[in-house]
Design an enzyme around this catalytic site. Sequence first.
Site, PDB file in Angstrom:
ATOM      1  CE  LYS A  59      -3.530   2.391   2.672  1.00  0.00           C
ATOM      2  NZ  LYS A  59      -4.513   2.273   3.758  1.00  0.00           N
ATOM      3  CE  LYS A  77      -6.006   2.009  -0.517  1.00  0.00           C
ATOM      4  NZ  LYS A  77      -6.385   2.141   0.851  1.00  0.00           N
TER       5      LYS A  77
HETATM    6  C1  PBG Z   1      -7.557   3.097   5.659  1.00  0.00           C
HETATM    7  C2  PBG Z   1      -7.806   3.068   4.221  1.00  0.00           C
HETATM    8  C3  PBG Z   1      -7.609   4.080   3.265  1.00  0.00           C
HETATM    9  C4  PBG Z   1      -8.096   3.590   2.059  1.00  0.00           C
HETATM   10  C5  PBG Z   1      -8.545   2.306   2.296  1.00  0.00           C
HETATM   11  N1  PBG Z   1      -8.346   1.989   3.623  1.00  0.00           N
HETATM   12  C6  PBG Z   1      -7.130   5.473   3.419  1.00  0.00           C
HETATM   13  C7  PBG Z   1      -5.719   5.781   3.613  1.00  0.00           C
HETATM   14  O1  PBG Z   1      -4.843   4.940   3.713  1.00  0.00           O
HETATM   15  O2  PBG Z   1      -5.480   6.984   3.706  1.00  0.00           O
HETATM   16  C8  PBG Z   1      -8.134   4.339   0.753  1.00  0.00           C
HETATM   17  C9  PBG Z   1      -9.169   3.872  -0.204  1.00  0.00           C
HETATM   18  C10 PBG Z   1      -9.458   4.748  -1.358  1.00  0.00           C
HETATM   19  O3  PBG Z   1      -8.823   5.796  -1.613  1.00  0.00           O
HETATM   20  O4  PBG Z   1     -10.378   4.376  -2.088  1.00  0.00           O
HETATM   21  N2  PBG Z   1      -6.243   3.080   6.048  1.00  0.00           N
END
Ligand code: PBG
Length: 326
Positions: free
Chosen positions: A199, A252
């Site tokens: 991520k 992601k």
């Molecule tokens: C929580 C989380 C996030 C997203 C999914 N789970 C936000 C982040 O990391 O700031 C982002 C999902 C999206 O942008 O569609 N940590």
Amino acid sequence: MNLTDRPRRLRRDGIRSLVSETRLDAHDLVAPVFVDATTDERVPIDSMPGHERVPVDEAVARVREVRETGVEAVMVFGIPESKDERGTRAWADDGVVQEAVRRITAETDAYVITDVCLCEYTSHGHCGVVEADAAAHPTLTVENDPTLELLAKTAVSHAEAGAEMVAPSSMTDGMVGAIREGLDAAGREDVPIMSYAAKYESAFYGPFRDAADGAPAFGDRRHYQMDPANGREALREVRLDVEQGADVLMVKPALAYLDIVRDVRTEFDRPVAAYNVSGEYAMLHAAAERGWLDLDAVAHESLLAMKRAGADLIVTYFAEDVADAL
Ligand code: PBG
């Protein structure tokens, strides 16, 4: 012209679909659902057209809408009624996700995945416990190890409410192992973990942070989410999660990281998920609103590209629209 190899022969209607290598299927899509304990009516999310935060009372209705399109899986995100330093509402038995999941699993046949993170639940908006005087420090750090126990408790409480799979997204080192241990100790060896394994610290999450009210109040997530410049590091992150027992490996965001999706597909033998994030959704909508892009076409093409890169499943805000159009 004496051309023996003419690829165009296979592009005509009729043969075109016979030789197509990749297809979208509603079975491969996961629809995110936002459940909000601060409202008693549905609230549209401005930066994500077509999406809403729904109160717990509407969670079942919302999931039924998803199921009607043929999409079978949902990913539940919660917005709690209150936040505190440690994010205690994340693992509360009567928390917003726990209540919603209980109802969704009792009243629908959807496959329920929950996002396991603390950022929607902490007053500072970070994905874990922060040092006491963090706000005053320019180089804030989320404390890694004290966060692990809280993530494990949260995952276990989701499973106890009926979640069929948990998806930890906090990028805490060791989170998959801690959650696996927690689930096993609670007798829930049956619950798989879909790890947000690679991520990135991405600017494409902007609309989600409005939707889930999870923007950091100070600092940023650079010290726990990955540097977009790094590819090899993703394999290291994923390998660690595999060693700790991750069942599904997520990359992601998706569109700007298809090389990572492909690398993870090639290197590992677990299912790969791509998360087509909020900013990827918002930008296509914004361009389509101006008449610059054909929304259905670009949404389909984007998801197809993720599958071609190697994704087995895709978490996407387009799930319902794309499934409807198939
Ligand atoms: C929580 C989380 C996030 C997203 C999914 N789970 C936000 C982040 O990391 O700031 C982002 C999902 C999206 O942008 O569609 N940590």
